[in-house]
Design a protein around this motif. Structure first.
Motif, mmCIF file in Angstrom:
data_model
loop_
_atom_site.group_PDB
_atom_site.id
_atom_site.type_symbol
_atom_site.label_atom_id
_atom_site.label_comp_id
_atom_site.label_asym_id
_atom_site.label_seq_id
_atom_site.Cartn_x
_atom_site.Cartn_y
_atom_site.Cartn_z
ATOM 1 N N ILE A 79 0.829 -1.197 -0.105
ATOM 2 C CA ILE A 79 0.010 0.040 -0.111
ATOM 3 C C ILE A 79 0.833 1.361 0.078
ATOM 4 O O ILE A 79 1.789 1.364 0.863
ATOM 5 C CB ILE A 79 -1.036 -0.003 1.309
ATOM 6 C CG1 ILE A 79 -1.762 -1.442 1.378
ATOM 7 C CG2 ILE A 79 -1.939 1.191 0.958
ATOM 8 C CD1 ILE A 79 -2.518 -1.242 2.679
ATOM 9 N N ILE A 80 0.650 2.015 -0.918
ATOM 10 C CA ILE A 80 1.629 3.343 -1.077
ATOM 11 C C ILE A 80 0.615 4.459 -0.889
ATOM 12 O O ILE A 80 -0.471 4.557 -1.029
ATOM 13 C CB ILE A 80 1.949 3.546 -2.398
ATOM 14 C CG1 ILE A 80 1.256 3.462 -3.454
ATOM 15 C CG2 ILE A 80 3.214 2.428 -2.621
ATOM 16 C CD1 ILE A 80 2.029 3.712 -4.829
ATOM 17 N N THR A 81 1.526 5.469 -0.428
ATOM 18 C CA THR A 81 0.642 6.791 -0.067
ATOM 19 C C THR A 81 1.097 7.750 -0.934
ATOM 20 O O THR A 81 2.287 7.609 -1.694
ATOM 21 C CB THR A 81 0.927 7.415 1.408
ATOM 22 O OG1 THR A 81 2.411 7.607 1.586
ATOM 23 C CG2 THR A 81 0.653 6.322 2.424
ATOM 24 N N ASN A 82 0.292 8.857 -1.440
ATOM 25 C CA ASN A 82 0.510 10.062 -2.065
ATOM 26 C C ASN A 82 1.625 11.020 -1.405
ATOM 27 O O ASN A 82 1.489 11.705 -1.028
ATOM 28 C CB ASN A 82 -0.643 10.725 -2.674
ATOM 29 C CG ASN A 82 -0.332 11.536 -4.080
ATOM 30 O OD1 ASN A 82 0.767 11.819 -4.259
ATOM 31 N ND2 ASN A 82 -1.481 11.689 -4.787
ATOM 32 N N SER A 83 2.739 10.510 -1.413
ATOM 33 C CA SER A 83 3.976 11.022 -0.747
ATOM 34 C C SER A 83 5.217 10.734 -1.265
ATOM 35 O O SER A 83 5.277 9.452 -1.678
ATOM 36 C CB SER A 83 3.598 10.819 0.803
ATOM 37 O OG SER A 83 4.051 9.572 1.037
ATOM 38 N N GLY A 84 6.277 11.404 -0.949
ATOM 39 C CA GLY A 84 7.766 11.047 -1.047
ATOM 40 C C GLY A 84 7.964 10.489 -2.589
ATOM 41 O O GLY A 84 7.433 11.083 -3.691
#
Length: 206
Positions: A79-84
């Protein structure tokens, strides 16, 4: 003359009373808004990541995934986040132990972003949101959410959310049945069902 003057003062007194009542009503605090628990069912993409916007409660098409519309994306157990390194947003996440319903406030700090060494939501059995049962587990070779692992998030809009993974298999099946235990009859994996709450006004309170 007396009657006209008397009537005038009665009308004036009534108007002042109404004005005062309106002023008192306007000073009352706005009622608390009850936040609803949302459920996303079978979030899945056959090839690549399935992008999801928590604010609108929608899975996005791949063409909509560019930019800051999405908050989370799912691929396999990752699961990835909209970040980095994962996206241009200023999102982030952290995992806490607790009971979903009883977490009434999000931390105001401590949110990790995706980087080359690790994701904000760690992957790998026992590291983040799930356990892998391996060959000796019952059922064997299953991905099962860890009870009490709650994901706290910052959305790309700068709001806070709490989220709990419920199932990793299509249709949110009962994982204690013989049908699930058999790899031949087990539903397809990679289909995320989860519950979540978003606080839309920037407050940390749920």
């Amino acid at each position: 003359m007396f009657h006209k003057t008397h009537n005038f003062y009665l009308i004036l007194l009534l108007a002042l009373s109404l004005f005062t009542a309106c002023e008192e009503d306007s000073d009352e605090p706005a009622p608390d808004v009850t936040l609803e628990v949302q459920t996303a069912t079978d979030v899945y993409e056959a090839e690549g990541y399935a992008f999801y916007d928590l604010e609108s409660g929608q899975q996005l098409s791949k063409s909509d995934s560019v930019g800051t519309r999405w908050d989370l994306a799912f691929d396999g157990t990752s699961i990835i986040t909209n970040s980095g390194i994962s996206g241009p947003g200023e999102g982030g996440a952290q995992i806490l132990y607790g009971v979903f319903e009883k977490i009434d406030a999000a931390p105001s700090s401590g949110y990790a972003t995706d980087n080359e060494e690790s994701l904000a939501i760690p992957s790998g059995g026992g590291n983040g949101w799930y356990n892998y049962t391996g060959t000796t587990g019952n059922p064997a070779h299953a991905i099962l959410p860890i009870p009490g692992k709650i994901i706290l998030l910052k959305t790309v809009e700068g709001n806070y959310a709490k989220l709990e993974i419920i199932s990793y298999y299509e249709g949110n099946p009962d994982t204690t049945t013989e049908a699930f235990a058999s790899l031949e009859t087990r539903p397809e994996s990679g289909h995320f069902t989860f519950q979540y709450v978003v606080q839309p006004n920037g407050s940390v309170d749920f």
